[in-house]
Scaffold this active site. Structure first.
Site, PDB file in Angstrom:
ATOM      1  N   CYS A 119      -8.805  22.795  -0.297  1.00  0.00           N
ATOM      2  CA  CYS A 119      -8.444  21.737   0.657  1.00  0.00           C
ATOM      3  C   CYS A 119      -9.000  21.990   2.054  1.00  0.00           C
ATOM      4  CB  CYS A 119      -6.925  21.590   0.737  1.00  0.00           C
ATOM      5  SG  CYS A 119      -6.200  21.169  -0.840  1.00  0.00           S
ATOM      6  N   HIS A 263      -6.026  16.988   6.805  1.00  0.00           N
ATOM      7  CA  HIS A 263      -6.186  16.964   5.346  1.00  0.00           C
ATOM      8  C   HIS A 263      -5.024  16.174   4.771  1.00  0.00           C
ATOM      9  CE1 HIS A 263      -6.221  18.042   1.223  1.00  0.00           C
ATOM     10  NE2 HIS A 263      -5.220  18.891   1.316  1.00  0.00           N
ATOM     11  N   ASN A 293      -4.392  13.018  -2.837  1.00  0.00           N
ATOM     12  CA  ASN A 293      -5.014  14.220  -2.264  1.00  0.00           C
ATOM     13  C   ASN A 293      -6.333  14.468  -3.001  1.00  0.00           C
ATOM     14  OD1 ASN A 293      -5.755  16.855  -1.612  1.00  0.00           O
ATOM     15  ND2 ASN A 293      -3.684  17.671  -1.718  1.00  0.00           N
TER      16      ASN A 293
HETATM   17  N1  ACO Z   1       8.118  13.095 -11.041  1.00  0.00           N
HETATM   18  C1  ACO Z   1       9.435  13.204 -11.162  1.00  0.00           C
HETATM   19  N2  ACO Z   1      10.099  14.370 -11.014  1.00  0.00           N
HETATM   20  C2  ACO Z   1       9.371  15.439 -10.717  1.00  0.00           C
HETATM   21  C3  ACO Z   1       7.973  15.395 -10.571  1.00  0.00           C
HETATM   22  C4  ACO Z   1       7.344  14.157 -10.754  1.00  0.00           C
HETATM   23  N3  ACO Z   1       6.024  13.981 -10.623  1.00  0.00           N
HETATM   24  N4  ACO Z   1       7.516  16.635 -10.279  1.00  0.00           N
HETATM   25  C5  ACO Z   1       8.600  17.442 -10.235  1.00  0.00           C
HETATM   26  N5  ACO Z   1       9.696  16.733 -10.501  1.00  0.00           N
HETATM   27  C6  ACO Z   1      11.093  17.193 -10.577  1.00  0.00           C
HETATM   28  C7  ACO Z   1      11.211  18.651 -10.824  1.00  0.00           C
HETATM   29  O1  ACO Z   1      11.084  18.931 -12.197  1.00  0.00           O
HETATM   30  C8  ACO Z   1      12.596  18.935 -10.301  1.00  0.00           C
HETATM   31  O2  ACO Z   1      13.526  18.547 -11.284  1.00  0.00           O
HETATM   32  P1  ACO Z   1      14.900  19.374 -11.496  1.00  0.00           P
HETATM   33  O3  ACO Z   1      15.624  19.259 -10.178  1.00  0.00           O
HETATM   34  O4  ACO Z   1      15.545  18.667 -12.616  1.00  0.00           O
HETATM   35  O5  ACO Z   1      14.463  20.777 -11.791  1.00  0.00           O
HETATM   36  C9  ACO Z   1      12.740  17.951  -9.152  1.00  0.00           C
HETATM   37  O6  ACO Z   1      11.720  16.976  -9.318  1.00  0.00           O
HETATM   38  C10 ACO Z   1      12.576  18.611  -7.796  1.00  0.00           C
HETATM   39  O7  ACO Z   1      11.490  19.524  -7.889  1.00  0.00           O
HETATM   40  P2  ACO Z   1      11.043  20.315  -6.643  1.00  0.00           P
HETATM   41  O8  ACO Z   1       9.817  21.097  -6.987  1.00  0.00           O
HETATM   42  O9  ACO Z   1      12.203  21.017  -6.039  1.00  0.00           O
HETATM   43  O10 ACO Z   1      10.641  19.114  -5.717  1.00  0.00           O
HETATM   44  P3  ACO Z   1      10.270  19.126  -4.231  1.00  0.00           P
HETATM   45  O11 ACO Z   1      11.255  18.322  -3.467  1.00  0.00           O
HETATM   46  O12 ACO Z   1       9.934  20.465  -3.729  1.00  0.00           O
HETATM   47  O13 ACO Z   1       8.939  18.275  -4.288  1.00  0.00           O
HETATM   48  C11 ACO Z   1       6.590  18.626  -4.111  1.00  0.00           C
HETATM   49  C12 ACO Z   1       7.815  18.738  -4.992  1.00  0.00           C
HETATM   50  C13 ACO Z   1       6.309  17.134  -3.835  1.00  0.00           C
HETATM   51  C14 ACO Z   1       5.391  19.210  -4.827  1.00  0.00           C
HETATM   52  C15 ACO Z   1       6.925  19.348  -2.782  1.00  0.00           C
HETATM   53  O14 ACO Z   1       7.275  20.685  -3.039  1.00  0.00           O
HETATM   54  C16 ACO Z   1       5.810  19.309  -1.831  1.00  0.00           C
HETATM   55  O15 ACO Z   1       5.576  18.296  -1.197  1.00  0.00           O
HETATM   56  N6  ACO Z   1       5.096  20.447  -1.671  1.00  0.00           N
HETATM   57  C17 ACO Z   1       3.944  20.533  -0.873  1.00  0.00           C
HETATM   58  C18 ACO Z   1       2.845  20.670  -1.780  1.00  0.00           C
HETATM   59  C19 ACO Z   1       1.747  19.694  -1.544  1.00  0.00           C
HETATM   60  O16 ACO Z   1       1.826  18.713  -0.866  1.00  0.00           O
HETATM   61  N7  ACO Z   1       0.650  20.029  -2.159  1.00  0.00           N
HETATM   62  C20 ACO Z   1      -0.505  19.269  -2.036  1.00  0.00           C
HETATM   63  C21 ACO Z   1      -1.618  20.102  -2.576  1.00  0.00           C
HETATM   64  S1  ACO Z   1      -1.851  21.530  -1.665  1.00  0.00           S
HETATM   65  C22 ACO Z   1      -2.556  21.057  -0.288  1.00  0.00           C
HETATM   66  O17 ACO Z   1      -3.301  20.121  -0.272  1.00  0.00           O
HETATM   67  C23 ACO Z   1      -2.256  21.794   0.909  1.00  0.00           C
END
Ligand code: ACO
Length: 336
Positions: A119, A263, A293
């Protein structure tokens, strides 16, 4: 003073739109979950041809973006003397995509280099172009960020945290040596390898005979993996730090920014950074809702759209900033 000025921008987004509702047909997810957690409404995934391959490869997408950037700059292909291609997944294991750009655009043996900084690839690429130009190694550099993510994603429920976030696309800028104020003022680049395993794609691995085995495939270790909460926490902090650091190098403060092009990782990250730095909405560019992304391609695509929308004018102070796998992060400060 000679500076590396961005004189042209262009982008290419594949035609095939995949909405959140489309994904909900194949994965256990919903438009509500994806929109709330990421701000993404749709992304582009390259269509598959009858031969089971994407209709374009990454270099071809990059070349289309580059042709638009070259036309926008009003130069000829023959003016390019260096290509920098940022991508986390080149079309083949080696060589990198840069050499295919040399072929596709007929660049008459111009230098070609690939940057594997995920990224953060475009930010590193622009810093490298600036270095080449200041050192006199090159006069006109084509910096491309291009990515095919769709074929590498785990499109089962197991991979839903990753697969809903990523899209395909390419963006390009032409950077040219220019006398005057226009151009890159400063860049900052960082990395922290202790977090490499929190956002990575493990296989194929060089240390394994044959590089991949059926156990790796069964365990899904040939798909990207992410510890989302750790990435979120570090990304927000490092975005802010690098913006402040690069502004300080130029003697500026957040108020001086005309446009920040971050980004496009996640709308919640962009919003948190804008809030922490006290930026007004008009100072921040976002198009993640449309493209998701696209890793190394998000910033050059956003720059090209910002130009088309009249959000960047001559003399504006631009900050580009990124964080990604590695972890790597950094920023560029540019007088437009
Ligand atoms: N649809 C529905 N539910 C989902 C999905 C999905 N696509 N993905 C995960 N879940 C569920 C999980 O299984 C979990 O279920 P559970 O509570 O029954 O176990 C629940 O949603 C919550 O999961 P978390 O991982 O705790 O969710 P979180 O609120 O942390 O959100 C996310 C996940 C969006 C990835 C978040 O952590 C985030 O925004 N992280 C930043 C990462 C990012 O933006 N990366 C981009 C790429 S890296 C970069 O470019 C820098």
């Amino acid at each position: 003073m000679i500076r590396a000025a961005i004189i042209g921008t262009g982008f290419f987004a594949p035609e095939n739109v995949v909405t959140n509702d489309d994904l909900a047909q194949i994965i256990d997810t919903s438009d509500k979950w994806i929109t709330e957690r990421s701000g993404i409404k749709e992304r582009r995934w390259l269509a598959m041809g009858e031969d089971g391959r994407t209709v374009l490869n990454g270099a071809e997408m990059g070349a289309k973006a580059a042709e638009r950037a070259i036309a926008n700059a009003g130069i000829e292909n023959s003016d390019i003397d260096q290509v920098i291609f940022a991508t986390l997944n080149p079309d083949v294991a080696f060589p990198g995509n840069g050499v295919f750009i040399e072929e596709l655009l007929g660049l008459n043996t111009a230098g070609a280099m690939d940057i594997r900084n995920q990224c953060t690839g475009f930010v590193y690429g622009l810093a490298a172009a600036d270095g080449f130009i200041r050192a006199g190694t090159a006069k006109t550099v084509l910096v491309i960020g291009g990515e095919i993510q769709s074929t590498a994603l785990d499109k089962s429920d197991r991979g839903r945290d990753m697969s809903v976030l990523f899209g395909d696309g390419a963006g390009a800028v032409v950077v040219q040596a220019k006398e005057g104020d226009q151009g890159v003022i400063a860049s900052v680049l960082h990395s922290q390898g202790r977090y490499a395993r929190d956002l990575w794609l493990e296989g194929p691995v060089a240390t394994m005979e044959g590089r991949i085995d059926s156990a790796m495939i069964d365990e899904g270790r040939h798909f990207p993996k992410m510890n989302g909460q750790i990435v979120f926490k570090h990304a927000t902090r490092r975005f802010c730090e690098s913006i402040n650091e690069v502004l300080e190098k130029g003697g500026f403060t957040p108020e001086d920014i005309d446009l920040m092009v971050p980004h496009q990782a996640n709308q919640r990250i962009t919003d948190a950074v804008g809030q922490r730095l006290g930026l007004k909405p008009e100072q921040v560019f976002s198009n993640i809702a449309k493209y998701g992304n696209t890793t190394a391609a998000t910033i050059p695509i956003a720059l090209a759209e910002a130009v088309e929308e009249g959000r960047l004018k001559k003399g504006d102070l631009l900050v580009t900033v990124a964080f990604g796998s590695g972890f790597t992060w950094g920023a560029n400060l540019v007088r437009w």
